[in-house]
Design a protein around this motif. Structure first.
Motif, PDB file in Angstrom:
ATOM      1  N   ASP A  49       0.806  -1.223   0.000  1.00 49.82           N
ATOM      2  CA  ASP A  49       0.000   0.000   0.000  1.00 49.82           C
ATOM      3  C   ASP A  49       0.838   1.270   0.000  1.00 49.82           C
ATOM      4  N   GLY A  50       2.170   1.118  -0.016  1.00 47.98           N
ATOM      5  CA  GLY A  50       3.035   2.289  -0.096  1.00 47.98           C
ATOM      6  C   GLY A  50       3.376   2.919   1.239  1.00 47.98           C
ATOM      7  N   GLU A  51       2.966   2.316   2.352  1.00 48.53           N
ATOM      8  CA  GLU A  51       3.322   2.807   3.682  1.00 48.53           C
ATOM      9  C   GLU A  51       3.778   1.649   4.562  1.00 48.53           C
ATOM     10  N   THR A  52       4.911   1.834   5.233  1.00 48.95           N
ATOM     11  CA  THR A  52       5.427   0.829   6.162  1.00 48.95           C
ATOM     12  C   THR A  52       5.920   1.533   7.417  1.00 48.95           C
ATOM     13  N   GLY A  84       4.611  11.577  15.815  1.00 46.24           N
ATOM     14  CA  GLY A  84       4.292  12.096  17.141  1.00 46.24           C
ATOM     15  C   GLY A  84       4.678  11.137  18.242  1.00 46.24           C
ATOM     16  N   ASP A  85       5.038   9.918  17.876  1.00 42.26           N
ATOM     17  CA  ASP A  85       5.514   8.903  18.805  1.00 42.26           C
ATOM     18  C   ASP A  85       7.012   8.744  18.584  1.00 42.26           C
ATOM     19  N   ALA A  86       7.824   9.027  19.622  1.00 38.96           N
ATOM     20  CA  ALA A  86       9.280   8.984  19.463  1.00 38.96           C
ATOM     21  C   ALA A  86       9.781   7.599  19.082  1.00 38.96           C
ATOM     22  N   GLY A  87       8.989   6.568  19.351  1.00 40.73           N
ATOM     23  CA  GLY A  87       9.413   5.210  19.045  1.00 40.73           C
ATOM     24  C   GLY A  87       8.910   4.674  17.724  1.00 40.73           C
ATOM     25  N   GLU A  88       8.302   5.526  16.899  1.00 43.05           N
ATOM     26  CA  GLU A  88       7.747   5.041  15.630  1.00 43.05           C
ATOM     27  C   GLU A  88       7.914   6.082  14.530  1.00 43.05           C
ATOM     28  N   ARG A  89       8.161   5.593  13.314  1.00 46.63           N
ATOM     29  CA  ARG A  89       8.154   6.425  12.117  1.00 46.63           C
ATOM     30  C   ARG A  89       7.350   5.684  11.049  1.00 46.63           C
ATOM     31  N   VAL A  90       6.813   6.450  10.086  1.00 51.67           N
ATOM     32  CA  VAL A  90       6.114   5.867   8.936  1.00 51.67           C
ATOM     33  C   VAL A  90       6.926   6.174   7.689  1.00 51.67           C
ATOM     34  N   LEU A  91       7.121   5.168   6.856  1.00 53.37           N
ATOM     35  CA  LEU A  91       7.824   5.337   5.587  1.00 53.37           C
ATOM     36  C   LEU A  91       6.794   5.377   4.461  1.00 53.37           C
ATOM     37  N   ARG A  92       6.909   6.361   3.591  1.00 53.29           N
ATOM     38  CA  ARG A  92       6.069   6.426   2.398  1.00 53.29           C
ATOM     39  C   ARG A  92       6.949   6.131   1.192  1.00 53.29           C
ATOM     40  N   HIS A  93       6.501   5.212   0.370  1.00 57.58           N
ATOM     41  CA  HIS A  93       7.331   4.733  -0.730  1.00 57.58           C
ATOM     42  C   HIS A  93       6.442   4.202  -1.844  1.00 57.58           C
ATOM     43  N   ARG A  94       7.047   3.860  -2.957  1.00 59.08           N
ATOM     44  CA  ARG A  94       6.290   3.202  -4.018  1.00 59.08           C
ATOM     45  C   ARG A  94       5.810   1.836  -3.525  1.00 59.08           C
ATOM     46  N   ILE A 139      16.445  -1.072  14.933  1.00 60.74           N
ATOM     47  CA  ILE A 139      15.161  -0.632  14.406  1.00 60.74           C
ATOM     48  C   ILE A 139      14.590  -1.759  13.547  1.00 60.74           C
ATOM     49  N   THR A 140      13.292  -1.989  13.643  1.00 59.28           N
ATOM     50  CA  THR A 140      12.671  -3.068  12.868  1.00 59.28           C
ATOM     51  C   THR A 140      11.476  -2.550  12.073  1.00 59.28           C
ATOM     52  N   PRO A 141      11.278  -3.073  10.860  1.00 57.20           N
ATOM     53  CA  PRO A 141      10.091  -2.706  10.081  1.00 57.20           C
ATOM     54  C   PRO A 141       8.875  -3.488  10.557  1.00 57.20           C
TER      55      PRO A 141
END
Length: 561
Positions: A49-52, A84-94, A139-141
């Motif tokens: 879906d382009g987000e991980t 907004g959560d220091a322990g999480e990021r969202v990746l946007r990609h193809r 860090i883990t996906p």
């Protein structure tokens, strides 16, 4: 026909498509020949879906805000979005894009690890070595837990070692957090599938320690009926901050144990700790596991049963004598009897396990004592069963359920089901002793014919000063009670404790002797470490002589089987 060929082509391509995989690489960040950080790169295929999402180290054990040890987070093939959560990021990609993440792990605290205030679980990055626990550094996906993982180290100086329980094949993403990675001036010794990575000089040889660890792990595998498996023990030496200060401890991981100790740690104490942590390969992991929800409320089983089987298997394999078993148990009985947290509820343990050292010890003590009572109850009932039958059946059912992909039944619930089926009448034990916290007392004949359990009232042990504050103050006496025997013997705030020459911690009936520095002079301070009030103390007393048939019977009781 063309439609069939096209469908077949799709199936063939799917069959030979590369399996999802996360590939980690560690490399050094050096300055003037000294390690300053560990660079971590990992790549994976993002979601369709382009987000991980990716998970940063956050909290683990007694540590929090572990993301402070992460620097320079960047991505190739994706945009990093703050959540907004220091322990999480969202990746946007193809959709399904290959993503590469890079960052550096630093030591976000100063100096060498000492063990003061607890084991150093945060990342350690020093000039000649590093020590990383997966949960605190990797860090883990957010991918399926069964996603394959590979880990390697590249570019470190010639002669530097690398050891991790993430090196063998068949690893999945769920193993990453329960792992340890070390490198630098560690010496790595191998015994079959077991490895020991050790650094620093000790009173014992690397070979002697490795042989002893190998014997302990072999005895545990024999008890649980499992074949040899890869296992890593890391031995990281702590700095000796003051004469006489001693620290040892660590944490059990999925197929590893990360150990920390000051140079004066004794091999017997190290072996005992390793024997406990080695049992965590099975308890609770292979007898049902425990839930992450209210995790500490289940430690009476995970830690208590582990402590019970630490002693049991050591005697069963001949690595401990009955005398060594009794000494180990009696140290625990004295600590439990005198503990101010002795009758705290399980709800209190769940809240304050990481906040109060007395509360932290309670589930180990309570669970071990209950397992001892239940073992005695089963043996007394006849039929040739003991507590081993219960836990081995728990393992059988748990492993069978996992193979059949059945819903998980956690160890505490599985125990409540299996115990009655094995003839163990639990009555209201779980409610009375585990939940409500009633004091647990062993029956006098718990270990017959080895000896008996005595029960008596004794004076509370107290050294007269604030031990934790004194330790934190580099062994300079702090918080001395002017009404204490220590004060009457001449001890004063501000004196530096150089070493303890006599005494038994927890025993108010044995004189304690300290060598202290008072200004420019050394003094010897002697006193009876008696506090106020009393408590009920139990003690396992062996009956002499233990030899021949009686010794064999005793070993069978203590070691099971």
């Amino acid at each position: 026909m063309k439609r069939f060929i096209a469908a077949l082509a799709v199936l063939v391509c799917a069959a030979f498509a590369p399996a999802p995989r996360v590939e980690y690489t560690l490399s050094p960040v050096m300055r003037d020949g000294a390690l300053t950080a560990v660079a971590v790169h990992f790549s994976f295929r993002g979601d369709a879906d382009g987000e991980t999402s990716i998970r940063l180290p956050d909290s683990w054990a007694s540590e929090s805000e572990l993301w402070r040890g992460i620097e320079g987070l960047s991505a190739s093939g994706a945009e990093i979005v703050e959540t907004g959560d220091a322990g999480e990021r969202v990746l946007r990609h193809r959709p399904n894009a290959r993503v590469r993440i890079s960052y550096r792990v630093i030591q976000d605290w100063d100096g060498e690890p000492t063990g003061i205030g607890g084991n150093p679980y945060r990342p350690i990055v020093r000039s000649t070595y590093y020590h990383l626990i997966g949960e605190t550094a990797l860090i883990t996906p957010d991918l399926d837990a069964a996603t394959r993982v590979s880990v390697r180290a590249r570019g470190f100086p010639r002669g530097w070692s690398f050891a991790s329980d993430l090196e063998h094949r068949g690893l999945t993403l769920e193993a990453v957090h329960q792992s340890v990675l070390v490198g630098g001036d560690y010496r790595v010794l191998t015994r079959g599938p077991m490895r020991v990575a050790i650094r620093g000089a000790w009173a014992f040889t690397d070979e002697a320690l490795t042989d002893r660890i190998g014997a302990i792990l072999a005895a545990q595998r024999a008890f649980w009926g499992d074949r040899d498996e890869p296992f890593l023990v890391t031995m990281t030496q702590l700095a000796q901050t003051a004469p006489g200060f001693r620290s040892l401890g660590g944490t059990g991981l999925a197929d590893a144990f990360a150990f920390f100790a000051t140079p004066n740690a004794e091999e017997a104490a190290i072996a005992r700790t390793l024997a406990h942590e080695g049992q965590h390969t099975w308890v609770p992991r292979r007898i049902g596991g425990i839930s992450e929800v209210d995790e500490a409320s289940q430690y009476w089983l995970s830690e208590g049963f582990t402590d019970f089987y630490t002693g049991r298997v050591m005697v069963r394999s001949g690595l401990w004598t009955p005398q060594e078993f009794a000494s180990d148990l009696n140290r625990m009985l004295r600590a439990y009897g005198g503990s101010p947290a002795r009758t705290e509820t399980n709800a209190r343990i769940n809240v304050d396990f990481w906040n109060d050292p007395d509360v932290r010890s309670l589930p180990y003590q309570r669970g071990r004592l209950l397992a001892t009572i239940w073992d005695h109850r089963l043996r007394a009932a006849g039929g040739g069963r003991d507590f081993d039958d219960v836990v081995l059946e728990m393992k059988r059912r748990s492993m069978a359920g996992a193979m059949a992909r059945e819903p998980q039944v956690y160890a505490t619930d599985l125990f409540a089901r299996v115990a009655p089926e094995m003839g163990l009448a639990l009555g209201d034990d779980l409610q009375t002793y585990v939940e409500q916290g009633a004091a647990v007392l062993l029956p006098e004949d718990a270990f017959a014919p080895c000896g008996r359990v005595t029960t008596r009232e004794v004076t509370r042990f107290h050294r007269g000063f604030d031990v934790e504050a004194t330790t934190a103050n580099n062994n300079v006496v702090t918080g001395l009670n002017p009404q204490s025997p220590a004060y009457a013997a001449g001890l004063r705030d501000g004196m530096a404790i150089l070493r303890r020459e006599a005494g038994e911690v927890g025993n108010a009936d044995v004189e304690i002797v300290y060598i202290v520095r008072d200004g420019d002079a050394e003094r010897t301070i002697r006193f009876m470490p008696r506090g106020t009030g009393s408590y009920t103390l139990q003690e396992f007393v062996l009956e002499a002589p233990l030899e021949g048939e009686r010794l064999a019977q005793c070993r069978a009781v203590l070691g099971g089987g």
